[in-house]
Design an enzyme around this catalytic site. Structure first.
Site, mmCIF file in Angstrom:
data_model
loop_
_atom_site.group_PDB
_atom_site.id
_atom_site.type_symbol
_atom_site.label_atom_id
_atom_site.label_comp_id
_atom_site.label_asym_id
_atom_site.label_seq_id
_atom_site.Cartn_x
_atom_site.Cartn_y
_atom_site.Cartn_z
ATOM 1 N N LYS A 1 -1.497 17.975 -17.281
ATOM 2 C CA LYS A 1 -0.062 17.704 -16.638
ATOM 3 C C LYS A 1 0.979 17.436 -17.720
ATOM 4 C CE LYS A 1 -0.925 17.247 -11.731
ATOM 5 N NZ LYS A 1 -1.014 16.193 -10.636
ATOM 6 N N THR B 1 1.447 5.443 -0.867
ATOM 7 C CA THR B 1 1.202 4.896 0.014
ATOM 8 C C THR B 1 -0.017 4.131 0.635
ATOM 9 O OG1 THR B 1 2.528 6.729 1.084
ATOM 10 C CG2 THR B 1 1.354 5.663 2.992
ATOM 11 N N PHE C 1 9.807 7.616 0.662
ATOM 12 C CA PHE C 1 10.252 8.341 1.829
ATOM 13 C C PHE C 1 10.674 9.684 1.416
ATOM 14 C CE2 PHE C 1 10.339 3.909 2.932
ATOM 15 C CZ PHE C 1 9.756 3.665 4.150
ATOM 16 N N ASN D 1 5.782 7.451 9.219
ATOM 17 C CA ASN D 1 4.854 8.717 9.211
ATOM 18 C C ASN D 1 4.255 9.049 10.634
ATOM 19 O OD1 ASN D 1 5.809 9.592 6.765
ATOM 20 N ND2 ASN D 1 3.923 9.436 5.582
ATOM 21 N N CYS E 1 0.848 14.036 3.381
ATOM 22 C CA CYS E 1 1.279 12.745 4.094
ATOM 23 C C CYS E 1 0.663 12.635 5.377
ATOM 24 C CB CYS E 1 2.491 12.606 3.817
ATOM 25 S SG CYS E 1 2.896 12.354 1.977
ATOM 26 N N LYS F 1 -3.251 12.756 6.338
ATOM 27 C CA LYS F 1 -3.874 11.410 6.104
ATOM 28 C C LYS F 1 -3.356 10.290 6.512
ATOM 29 C CE LYS F 1 -2.021 10.554 1.496
ATOM 30 N NZ LYS F 1 -1.332 9.174 1.601
HETATM 31 N N1 LIG Z 1 4.084 13.992 -1.831
HETATM 32 C C1 LIG Z 1 4.927 13.367 -1.056
HETATM 33 O O1 LIG Z 1 5.572 14.050 -0.351
HETATM 34 C C2 LIG Z 1 4.950 11.882 -0.834
HETATM 35 C C3 LIG Z 1 5.845 11.319 -0.364
HETATM 36 C C4 LIG Z 1 5.940 9.983 0.049
HETATM 37 C C5 LIG Z 1 4.920 9.164 -0.570
HETATM 38 N N2 LIG Z 1 3.650 9.881 -0.987
HETATM 39 C C6 LIG Z 1 2.361 9.053 -1.510
HETATM 40 O O2 LIG Z 1 2.733 8.829 -2.778
HETATM 41 C C7 LIG Z 1 1.320 8.874 -3.462
HETATM 42 C C8 LIG Z 1 1.352 9.976 -4.572
HETATM 43 O O3 LIG Z 1 1.308 10.988 -3.811
HETATM 44 P P1 LIG Z 1 1.532 12.388 -4.743
HETATM 45 O O4 LIG Z 1 1.910 13.725 -3.659
HETATM 46 O O5 LIG Z 1 2.741 12.359 -5.852
HETATM 47 O O6 LIG Z 1 -0.083 12.682 -5.262
HETATM 48 P P2 LIG Z 1 -0.371 13.737 -6.614
HETATM 49 O O7 LIG Z 1 -1.559 13.919 -5.921
HETATM 50 O O8 LIG Z 1 0.688 14.902 -6.512
HETATM 51 O O9 LIG Z 1 -0.201 12.907 -7.864
HETATM 52 C C9 LIG Z 1 -0.872 11.834 -8.371
HETATM 53 C C10 LIG Z 1 -0.866 11.689 -9.861
HETATM 54 O O10 LIG Z 1 -1.410 10.663 -10.070
HETATM 55 C C11 LIG Z 1 -2.334 10.808 -11.506
HETATM 56 N N3 LIG Z 1 -3.343 9.786 -11.685
HETATM 57 C C12 LIG Z 1 -4.498 9.178 -10.904
HETATM 58 N N4 LIG Z 1 -4.961 8.056 -11.298
HETATM 59 C C13 LIG Z 1 -4.291 7.818 -12.367
HETATM 60 C C14 LIG Z 1 -4.328 6.651 -13.333
HETATM 61 N N5 LIG Z 1 -5.259 5.756 -13.128
HETATM 62 N N6 LIG Z 1 -3.424 6.469 -14.228
HETATM 63 C C15 LIG Z 1 -2.342 7.643 -14.319
HETATM 64 N N7 LIG Z 1 -2.173 8.683 -13.581
HETATM 65 C C16 LIG Z 1 -3.134 8.862 -12.456
HETATM 66 C C17 LIG Z 1 -2.886 12.029 -10.880
HETATM 67 O O11 LIG Z 1 -3.734 12.808 -12.076
HETATM 68 C C18 LIG Z 1 -1.872 12.883 -10.346
HETATM 69 O O12 LIG Z 1 -1.232 13.563 -11.243
HETATM 70 C C19 LIG Z 1 0.385 8.955 -2.510
HETATM 71 O O13 LIG Z 1 0.147 7.680 -1.882
HETATM 72 C C20 LIG Z 1 1.205 9.560 -1.270
HETATM 73 O O14 LIG Z 1 0.792 9.343 -0.087
HETATM 74 C C21 LIG Z 1 3.724 11.109 -1.324
#
Ligand SMILES: NC(=O)c1ccc[n+]([C@@H]2O[C@H](COP(=O)([O-])OP(=O)(O)OC[C@H]3O[C@@H](n4cnc5c(N)ncnc54)[C@H](O)[C@@H]3O)[C@@H](O)[C@H]2O)c1
Length: 465
Positions: free
Chosen positions: A35, A121, A159, A222, A274, A277
């Site tokens: 990435k 989250t 959000f 959610n 989201c 889960k």
């Molecule tokens: N995707 C959405 O629409 C959304 C909206 C609101 C909240 N969230 C919440 O936000 C959080 C992240 O969701 P996402 O969809 O962005 O996840 P994602 O899987 O797209 O991204 C997570 C990233 O974190 C990296 N990572 C993991 N461990 C790490 C570490 N120790 N150090 C550095 N990087 C690390 C991974 O390589 C990955 O690139 C979740 O808890 C999700 O529930 C997501």
């Protein structure tokens, strides 16, 4: 201000880019070198409208950098956002290993007062666990109780909606901030206030509360949205039985301001990273504290069933055995304007069609590459079925010679296709629409056998049926 974002996924990247846009100095860390390589090469590893341009602009201005260097990332930010994944564990609870590992790294390298912000989250009580893990690491360094290494863990759930994430972040309805009412909490409050000040100029959008309530708020939001969807899906299935039209019902109830129009669309089930889960995780949190969330258990069950509704309609019209039949599937991502395939309804639908012997030609404007990767994993145990799934090179190409078109995602490009052409290239003029994109009467007039969700089937003109 100097900000670090841990995790460059959907939330981390958007948060980092938007905070850079309002003038902060942002350092984005990820443990996935692929990435970071893409980002440093000027690309973006996900599809999110406007994000590429936003990152390019801020990188050129020197306000955002990307790296895998953990120590440098901890040193950089006075405020450290944790935005890593919290996928479901085997029992449905949120798997906190990535959050706690990120916290551990902060404790290992922190060099002064840090505000640690849980943006992921996370279940109620996680901030306390993050605090504990950082304290453990500080103790290992002989820094337990060090005045110079104080910290405050803040809950600031996100959000944003995928597909409109940049806009949502730049124009938030609300900013939820949960913090402790102590000296460190007060220092954190001042920093969070400064950090988000540009978003509050027009009017105050920040809602301050205690940490546990902030953590809970994200799940409750959610859960409420998922409940509205499952409620409407259940009403749609009943409308199918009693001969009512769920679209009329939606307009009829949405006009009540106590109900409102948002999130009242019937369809083929919710997916994404989201809702599924987070509903599961909240059910799990409740179970651990001795309570059954009966409404949410039903929400989940209804959603599970809803992912089969389209296949049931297809079987109803084409028969149980779909051997030798070919289906064009439009829309693979769990919703439009994203390439996110997590829990996408298309995955169950396509697997079911293939298991019944059908051939599937799939099309999505942006998610095809991610879909190829995901289906290769999903169908690895059934190579013969996997071989019957192909990806079209265009929306039209998918249709040629298909026995029917199945619509799973409401991409704008699907909303007004050339129906005359569609009739010409399909083997039979038949559409199964999981998103209610077209008018049943208009379809019948065009001679198209049109099946949608919760709306009466109208026998097409010139049909022997
Ligand atoms: N995707 C959405 O629409 C959304 C909206 C609101 C909240 N969230 C919440 O936000 C959080 C992240 O969701 P996402 O969809 O962005 O996840 P994602 O899987 O797209 O991204 C997570 C990233 O974190 C990296 N990572 C993991 N461990 C790490 C570490 N120790 N150090 C550095 N990087 C690390 C991974 O390589 C990955 O690139 C979740 O808890 C999700 O529930 C997501």
């Amino acid at each position: 201000m100097k900000i670090t974002i841990v995790g460059t996924g959907y939330v981390g990247l958007v948060t980092g880019a938007c905070l850079a846009e309002i003038g902060h100095d942002v350092f984005c860390l990820d443990v996935d070198p692929r990435k970071i390589e893409i980002l440093n090469g000027g690309g973006v590893p996900i599809h999110e409208p406007g994000l590429l341009e936003l990152i390019a602009r801020n990188r050129a201005a020197g306000r955002i950098t990307f790296s895998t260097d953990v120590e440098a990332s901890v040193e950089h930010g006075d405020v450290q956002f944790i935005a890593v994944g919290t996928p479901p564990d085997e029992d449905g609870s949120a798997d906190l290993q990535y959050v706690l590992e990120a916290a551990r790294s902060i404790g290992r390298y922190m060099n002064g007062f840090k505000v640690i912000v849980d943006k992921s989250t996370v279940p109620v009580g996680t901030a306390q666990r993050v605090q504990g893990v950082v304290a453990e690491e500080l103790a290992k360094r002989g820094l337990a109780g060090s005045e110079a290494h104080r910290l405050s863990v803040v809950s600031n759930p996100e959000f944003l909606k995928e597909g409109a994430a940049v806009d949502d972040f730049m124009r938030p309805d609300r900013i939820i901030i949960g913090l402790d009412e102590d000296e460190n909490g007060n220092a954190a409050r001042e920093k969070m206030k400064r950090l988000y000040a540009p978003f509050n100029r027009n009017h105050e959008r920040t809602i301050y509360m205690d940490v546990r309530s902030a953590e809970f708020t994200k799940y409750a939001a959610n859960a409420m949205l998922a409940t509205r969807i499952s409620f409407m899906n259940e009403m749609a299935n009943l409308a199918d039985r009693v001969g009512a039209d769920i679209e009329s019902v939606r307009r009829g109830i949405g006009s009540d301001p106590r109900i409102g129009y948002h999130f009242l669309y019937a369809g083929c089930g919710y997916g994404g990273s989201c809702f599924p889960k987070d509903v599961q995780a909240l059910i799990r949190t409740a179970a651990e504290s001795g309570q059954n969330l009966r409404v949410l258990e039903a929400v989940e069950e209804v959603n599970h069933g809803q992912k089969e509704v389209l296949v049931k309609k297809i079987v109803g019209a084409c028969g149980e055995d779909l051997g030798g039949k070919r289906f064009a599937v439009w829309g693979l991502a769990f919703k439009p304007n994203t390439d996110d395939m997590r829990e996408a309804p298309s995955r169950r639908l396509i697997a079911d069609l293939l298991a019944r012997g059908a051939t599937v030609v799939a099309w999505d404007p942006v998610a095809a590459e991610e879909a190829r990767r995901v289906f290769a994993l999903d169908l690895a145990h059934v190579p013969e079925q996997h071989a019957r799934l192909t990806f079209a090179s265009s929306q039209d190409d998918a249709l040629t010679g298909a026995d029917a078109l199945v619509i799973v995602t409401e991409w704008t490009a699907f909303k007004a296709p050339d129906f005359a052409h569609l009739k010409k290239v399909l083997k039979a003029p038949r559409i199964f629409d999981g998103r209610n994109l077209y008018e049943p009467d208009a379809m019948a007039e065009l001679g198209i056998d049109y099946h949608s969700i919760g709306r009466p089937h109208v026998t097409p003109a010139n049909s022997a049926a």
